[in-house]
Motif scaffolding. Structure first.
Motif, PDB file in Angstrom:
ATOM      1  N   ASN A  33      54.713  49.340  43.111  1.00 17.92           N
ATOM      2  CA  ASN A  33      55.005  48.254  42.569  1.00 17.92           C
ATOM      3  C   ASN A  33      56.290  48.001  41.996  1.00 17.92           C
ATOM      4  OD1 ASN A  33      52.464  46.483  42.920  1.00 17.92           O
ATOM      5  ND2 ASN A  33      51.526  48.441  41.915  1.00 17.92           N
ATOM      6  N   SER A  34      57.247  48.047  42.756  1.00 13.39           N
ATOM      7  CA  SER A  34      58.794  48.268  42.183  1.00 13.39           C
ATOM      8  C   SER A  34      59.117  46.890  41.814  1.00 13.39           C
ATOM      9  CB  SER A  34      59.554  48.885  43.061  1.00 13.39           C
ATOM     10  OG  SER A  34      59.489  48.311  44.412  1.00 13.39           O
ATOM     11  N   ASP A  35      58.840  45.716  42.341  1.00 14.06           N
ATOM     12  CA  ASP A  35      59.126  44.367  42.282  1.00 14.06           C
ATOM     13  C   ASP A  35      58.777  43.895  40.848  1.00 14.06           C
ATOM     14  OD1 ASP A  35      60.402  44.486  44.785  1.00 14.06           O
ATOM     15  OD2 ASP A  35      58.598  43.226  45.706  1.00 14.06           O
ATOM     16  N   PHE A  36      57.749  44.241  40.364  1.00 15.35           N
ATOM     17  CA  PHE A  36      57.456  43.684  39.126  1.00 15.35           C
ATOM     18  C   PHE A  36      56.607  44.867  38.180  1.00 15.35           C
ATOM     19  CE2 PHE A  36      56.711  40.344  42.118  1.00 15.35           C
ATOM     20  CZ  PHE A  36      57.305  39.306  41.544  1.00 15.35           C
ATOM     21  N   ALA A  37      57.666  45.898  37.825  1.00 13.70           N
ATOM     22  CA  ALA A  37      57.243  46.956  37.287  1.00 13.70           C
ATOM     23  C   ALA A  37      57.371  46.810  35.580  1.00 13.70           C
ATOM     24  CB  ALA A  37      58.119  48.221  37.501  1.00 13.70           C
TER      25      ALA A  37
ATOM     26  N   GLN B  27      43.341  46.824  48.907  1.00 19.37           N
ATOM     27  CA  GLN B  27      44.631  46.646  48.024  1.00 19.37           C
ATOM     28  C   GLN B  27      44.234  45.043  47.449  1.00 19.37           C
ATOM     29  OE1 GLN B  27      47.964  47.060  50.502  1.00 19.37           O
ATOM     30  NE2 GLN B  27      47.583  49.266  50.471  1.00 19.37           N
ATOM     31  N   VAL B  28      44.454  45.062  46.095  1.00 23.12           N
ATOM     32  CA  VAL B  28      44.150  43.810  45.469  1.00 23.12           C
ATOM     33  C   VAL B  28      45.330  43.486  44.493  1.00 23.12           C
ATOM     34  CG1 VAL B  28      42.604  42.604  43.725  1.00 23.12           C
ATOM     35  CG2 VAL B  28      41.646  44.332  45.252  1.00 23.12           C
ATOM     36  N   PHE B  29      45.731  42.199  44.586  1.00 22.63           N
ATOM     37  CA  PHE B  29      46.757  41.640  43.718  1.00 22.63           C
ATOM     38  C   PHE B  29      46.271  41.111  42.295  1.00 22.63           C
ATOM     39  CE2 PHE B  29      50.574  41.332  46.601  1.00 22.63           C
ATOM     40  CZ  PHE B  29      51.711  41.749  45.633  1.00 22.63           C
ATOM     41  N   GLN B  30      46.728  41.443  41.164  1.00 20.54           N
ATOM     42  CA  GLN B  30      46.266  40.941  40.026  1.00 20.54           C
ATOM     43  C   GLN B  30      47.229  41.123  38.680  1.00 20.54           C
ATOM     44  OE1 GLN B  30      43.253  44.559  39.644  1.00 20.54           O
ATOM     45  NE2 GLN B  30      42.630  43.108  38.254  1.00 20.54           N
TER      46      GLN B  30
ATOM     47  N   SER C 274      51.887  42.761  33.652  1.00 21.10           N
ATOM     48  CA  SER C 274      52.395  43.048  35.083  1.00 21.10           C
ATOM     49  C   SER C 274      51.629  42.392  36.312  1.00 21.10           C
ATOM     50  CB  SER C 274      52.645  44.565  35.482  1.00 21.10           C
ATOM     51  OG  SER C 274      52.855  44.855  37.010  1.00 21.10           O
ATOM     52  N   LEU C 275      52.302  41.840  37.336  1.00 21.36           N
ATOM     53  CA  LEU C 275      51.695  41.545  38.702  1.00 21.36           C
ATOM     54  C   LEU C 275      51.681  42.713  39.628  1.00 21.36           C
ATOM     55  CD1 LEU C 275      50.252  39.458  40.383  1.00 21.36           C
ATOM     56  CD2 LEU C 275      52.644  38.644  41.414  1.00 21.36           C
ATOM     57  N   ALA C 276      50.489  43.273  39.694  1.00 22.02           N
ATOM     58  CA  ALA C 276      50.443  44.653  40.432  1.00 22.02           C
ATOM     59  C   ALA C 276      49.552  44.652  41.656  1.00 22.02           C
ATOM     60  CB  ALA C 276      50.214  45.606  39.342  1.00 22.02           C
ATOM     61  N   LEU C 277      49.593  45.560  42.721  1.00 17.53           N
ATOM     62  CA  LEU C 277      48.818  45.841  43.607  1.00 17.53           C
ATOM     63  C   LEU C 277      48.043  46.996  43.081  1.00 17.53           C
ATOM     64  CD1 LEU C 277      50.209  45.418  47.116  1.00 17.53           C
ATOM     65  CD2 LEU C 277      48.110  44.689  46.459  1.00 17.53           C
ATOM     66  N   THR C 278      46.613  46.915  43.097  1.00 13.20           N
ATOM     67  CA  THR C 278      45.758  48.129  42.826  1.00 13.20           C
ATOM     68  C   THR C 278      44.933  48.401  43.881  1.00 13.20           C
ATOM     69  OG1 THR C 278      44.165  46.658  41.458  1.00 13.20           O
ATOM     70  CG2 THR C 278      46.053  47.730  40.278  1.00 13.20           C
TER      71      THR C 278
ATOM     72  N   ASP D 130      33.069  26.950  46.006  1.00 13.97           N
ATOM     73  CA  ASP D 130      33.796  27.556  44.948  1.00 13.97           C
ATOM     74  C   ASP D 130      34.409  28.988  45.331  1.00 13.97           C
ATOM     75  OD1 ASP D 130      32.456  25.414  43.511  1.00 13.97           O
ATOM     76  OD2 ASP D 130      30.903  26.594  42.784  1.00 13.97           O
ATOM     77  N   SER D 131      35.326  29.345  44.610  1.00 15.78           N
ATOM     78  CA  SER D 131      35.978  30.480  44.918  1.00 15.78           C
ATOM     79  C   SER D 131      36.749  30.974  43.416  1.00 15.78           C
ATOM     80  CB  SER D 131      36.898  30.660  45.909  1.00 15.78           C
ATOM     81  OG  SER D 131      38.094  29.623  45.788  1.00 15.78           O
ATOM     82  N   PHE D 132      37.080  32.229  43.208  1.00 20.04           N
ATOM     83  CA  PHE D 132      37.977  32.802  42.216  1.00 20.04           C
ATOM     84  C   PHE D 132      39.445  33.186  42.796  1.00 20.04           C
ATOM     85  CE2 PHE D 132      33.549  33.281  41.155  1.00 20.04           C
ATOM     86  CZ  PHE D 132      33.624  32.551  39.983  1.00 20.04           C
ATOM     87  N   SER D 133      40.394  33.202  41.858  1.00 18.93           N
ATOM     88  CA  SER D 133      41.639  33.636  42.070  1.00 18.93           C
ATOM     89  C   SER D 133      41.983  34.974  41.635  1.00 18.93           C
ATOM     90  CB  SER D 133      42.650  32.542  41.806  1.00 18.93           C
ATOM     91  OG  SER D 133      42.499  32.404  40.473  1.00 18.93           O
ATOM     92  N   ASP D 134      40.990  35.612  41.206  1.00 23.48           N
ATOM     93  CA  ASP D 134      41.140  36.847  40.483  1.00 23.48           C
ATOM     94  C   ASP D 134      39.737  37.887  40.598  1.00 23.48           C
ATOM     95  OD1 ASP D 134      43.267  38.311  38.378  1.00 23.48           O
ATOM     96  OD2 ASP D 134      40.919  38.799  37.562  1.00 23.48           O
TER      97      ASP D 134
END
Length: 292
Positions: free
Chosen positions: A59-63, A108-111, A121-125, A214-218
């Motif tokens: 996650n180097s773009d948003f570290a 892999q999840v963005f959150q 941080s916006l990161a992939l986990t 319905d859905s969720f964004s996180d």
């Protein structure tokens, strides 16, 4: 390396790092196996298995969250499909149906996450395990030469089978939560009628209806911040095309019911809730010229 929180980066929530280095080397074999059975001239059953791979990284773009979430692991998926493709009623009806199941490991999840120092941080986990399974139906029917009807529907069950809360292990895990942007139901219906006007050309009248559940964004599935409510949209279009087929004049309307709906609902880097709304009722006229 150790994070150094001195200015100027700290002023904007950033972190300066001491010199550090790392590297990854990945390799994978991803097979695909399929079997088709034509049990009739215009009907086929098929089955398919495939394995997918997505490399891990950094996650180097948003570290801004430091080294807490700097690296994420590889993702693997085993995908199974069983389906039917058919053409019926002397070619006037196409009917396709698919059962599918995708089983993910280290999904892999963005959150948005908070590090140990409370910075965002916006990161992939990686979620340990996740499953996405469901049914898709596609139909296209010509009851007459002038009328075309389309109906598509999807039922989806997409959940995290095992996912500890990476931002705060003391909070409840995300296990059993819905995957982000994965509504349980989606459906679509359209009708188009073509009215020939002698040798002058064709008048086409088109309308469609779509529903998104319905859905969720996180992955937290927090209903106060990340829930996107179900919505329905109705669109319509009427167009004229001369027999030469060189141009088309159309009048159209989108979201005719003026439905208020979210295209995204989440939280930004400053921890303010953010909502992006879908387009309201819109009308217009368009002219298209076809060179060929």
């Amino acid at each position: 390396g150790l994070p150094l929180t001195q200015a100027p980066g700290a002023l904007f929530g950033g972190i300066n790092f001491a010199l550090t280095s790392n590297k990854r080397t990945e390799s994978d074999v991803s097979p695909v196996i399929g079997l088709n059975w034509f049990f009739a001239d215009d009907a086929m059953l098929y089955g398919k298995y495939s394995r997918g791979f997505k490399s891990g990284g950094y996650n180097s773009d948003f570290a801004t969250a430091g080294l807490d979430f700097f690296e994420y692991g590889d993702e693997f998926v085993d995908s199974y499909e069983l389906g039917l493709k058919s053409t019926l009623a002397d070619g006037r009806l196409q009917f396709n149906a698919t059962l599918f199941s995708m089983q993910f490991q280290d999904f892999q999840v963005f959150q948005f996450l908070l590090n140990s120092q409370g910075q965002v941080s916006l990161a992939l986990t990686n979620a340990a395990e996740a499953t996405s399974e469901g049914v898709e139906i596609e139909t296209n029917w010509f009851p007459t030469d002038q009328l075309e009807l389309t109906f598509n529907a999807t039922w989806l069950n997409a959940e995290y089978d095992k996912f500890d809360n990476p931002g705060d292990p003391s909070l409840p895990p995300f296990t059993g939560n819905k995957l982000s942007f994965a509504p349980e139901w989606k459906s679509y219906f359209s009708a188009q009628y073509t009215l020939p006007v002698g040798n002058a050309g064709d008048l086409r009248i088109f309308a469609d209806y779509s529903f998104v559940d319905d859905s969720f964004s996180d992955p937290s599935n927090d209903p106060s911040t990340f829930k996107m409510d179900s919505y329905s949209l109705v669109n319509a279009r009427i167009s004229w095309m001369p027999r030469s087929g060189r141009w088309e004049l159309a009048a159209w309307g989108r979201n005719l019911g003026d439905e208020e709906y979210h295209s995204i609902n989440n939280r930004n880097f400053l921890q303010f809730d953010r909502t992006i709304w879908g387009a309201p009722r819109t009308y217009g006229v368009s002219f298209n010229w076809f060179s060929n």
